[in-house]
Enzyme design. Structure first.
Site, PDB file in Angstrom:
ATOM      1  N   GLY A  56       0.832  -1.193   0.000  1.00  0.00           N
ATOM      2  CA  GLY A  56       0.000   0.000   0.000  1.00  0.00           C
ATOM      3  C   GLY A  56       0.869   1.245   0.000  1.00  0.00           C
ATOM      4  O   GLY A  56       1.975   1.250  -0.541  1.00  0.00           O
ATOM      5  N   GLU A  57       0.361   2.332   0.594  1.00  0.00           N
ATOM      6  CA  GLU A  57       1.081   3.610   0.697  1.00  0.00           C
ATOM      7  C   GLU A  57       1.291   4.298  -0.653  1.00  0.00           C
ATOM      8  O   GLU A  57       1.936   5.330  -0.721  1.00  0.00           O
ATOM      9  CB  GLU A  57       2.456   3.433   1.343  1.00  0.00           C
ATOM     10  CG  GLU A  57       2.459   2.851   2.727  1.00  0.00           C
ATOM     11  CD  GLU A  57       3.861   2.698   3.318  1.00  0.00           C
ATOM     12  OE1 GLU A  57       4.850   3.157   2.681  1.00  0.00           O
ATOM     13  OE2 GLU A  57       3.974   2.118   4.410  1.00  0.00           O
ATOM     14  N   GLY A  58       0.781   3.731  -1.744  1.00  0.00           N
ATOM     15  CA  GLY A  58       1.117   4.258  -3.062  1.00  0.00           C
ATOM     16  C   GLY A  58       2.448   3.754  -3.570  1.00  0.00           C
ATOM     17  O   GLY A  58       2.971   4.256  -4.572  1.00  0.00           O
TER      18      GLY A  58
END
Length: 336
Positions: free
Chosen positions: A303-305
């Site tokens: 996640g987190e980009g």
């Protein structure tokens, strides 16, 4: 707040500008003059044309690339669906601000500005097995936050998220939008064991049953089963379409957040590219359902980009080849 009702939001999701066919055609025509066999750069050529189509310029640019990470907390985590406690969301937001997370390093390598937007972390969404995750006002506020974040001066935008437990709403949204039951879409997220995975499936099935009356409406699904960070991503993806900004989607949660737009409009996600396919169960199936072939398959599930940030470098490579390669005539190379 740009959206004062679900009907206003729904109208905005249906009123989507088309891409610039002339700009994309100009890129394709130039690609065919460059010193290479036609089509030999594969998806790099298609990516350059995609960038031109959605920026609306025959010579696209990547001067202003931005990554938004939206953070939210989820009431459903009380059901034990995550291997980490909910307070980790706040702790990770602090880590982002101090530059200590993976996305900080990947954004720097990509030459992208990173902005982290926390959404009311002290007040988790409702437990969707008992009530709607968000009422209409809360959902519209989160969507509007994402919508307002995306300015017209951005050349490429990436979306990411942080929210302990948020693969649970992502799986619930995917199941509600595309069917197949909870088990098809549910993975281990932060690393739950077999017992935790069974509990997670049961929680999602309970949420789907609790909100059965909403399952015919993608926006109602996003409000009832989602989270503030997912709603903000939906708003950001919609704003990007309205403001001629191409989008790199990150992993499972980010794709599930944007999926309602793809269900509301047959070309709703045409301005997006799936940066990668996550190792999280369900993401590959979700990309197939949305018709979004991923650029990368690196076994990532952070996640987190993070996957989108890595893919920025692929887009930059596509643009550099398009803009800087010599044509056969310029290089004095014989064309076929």
């Amino acid at each position: 707040m740009p959206f004062k009702s679900l009907e206003e939001l729904r109208a905005a999701c249906h009123d989507l500008p088309a891409g610039d066919d002339d700009a994309a055609a100009a890129v394709a025509a130039r690609q065919n003059t460059l010193t290479k066999p036609q089509g030999s750069l594969g998806r790099l050529e298609a990516t350059a044309a995609w960038l031109a189509r959605w920026q609306g310029r025959a010579m696209p640019k990547l001067d202003q690339t931005k990554i938004f990470v939206f953070a939210g907390n989820h009431g459903v985590t009380a059901k034990g669906v995550s291997a980490f406690p909910a307070e980790v969301t706040v702790q990770m937001v602090a880590n982002f601000s101090h530059g200590g997370a993976a996305i900080n390093q990947l954004a720097r390598v990509a030459g992208a500005e990173l902005e982290v937007i926390a959404l009311d972390l002290d007040h988790p969404t409702g437990d969707f097995t008992e009530t709607a995750a968000m009422d209409e006002a809360a959902f519209l506020a989160a969507v509007s936050t994402g919508y307002d974040a995306v300015g017209e001066d951005i050349d490429l935008v990436c979306f990411g998220e942080m929210g302990i437990g948020n693969t649970t709403p992502a799986a619930a949204i995917s199941a509600a939008l595309f069917g197949g039951g909870a088990e098809k879409w549910t993975g281990r997220g932060t690393g739950v064991d077999d017992h935790g995975l069974r509990r997670k499936v049961e929680v999602i099935e309970a949420g789907l049953a609790r909100h059965a009356a909403a399952l015919s409406d993608p926006l109602a699904i996003a409000a009832a089963l989602g989270g503030r960070e997912l709603a903000a991503i939906l708003g950001g993806v919609l704003a990007a379409r309205h403001r001629n900004v191409p989008v790199l989607l990150d992993g499972f949660v980010c794709t599930a957040a944007a999926a309602p737009l793809g269900r509301l409009h047959p070309q709703g996600l045409a301005h997006t590219i799936a940066a990668h396919v996550s190792a999280e169960a369900g993401h590959r199936s979700l990309l197939e359902a949305l018709g979004l072939p991923p650029l990368l398959d690196l076994g990532m599930r952070l996640g987190e980009g993070s996957g989108a940030a890595v893919a920025v470098n692929i887009v930059r490579a596509a643009l550099e080849c398009h803009a800087r390669m010599a044509s056969f005539a310029e290089a004095g190379v014989s064309d076929k």
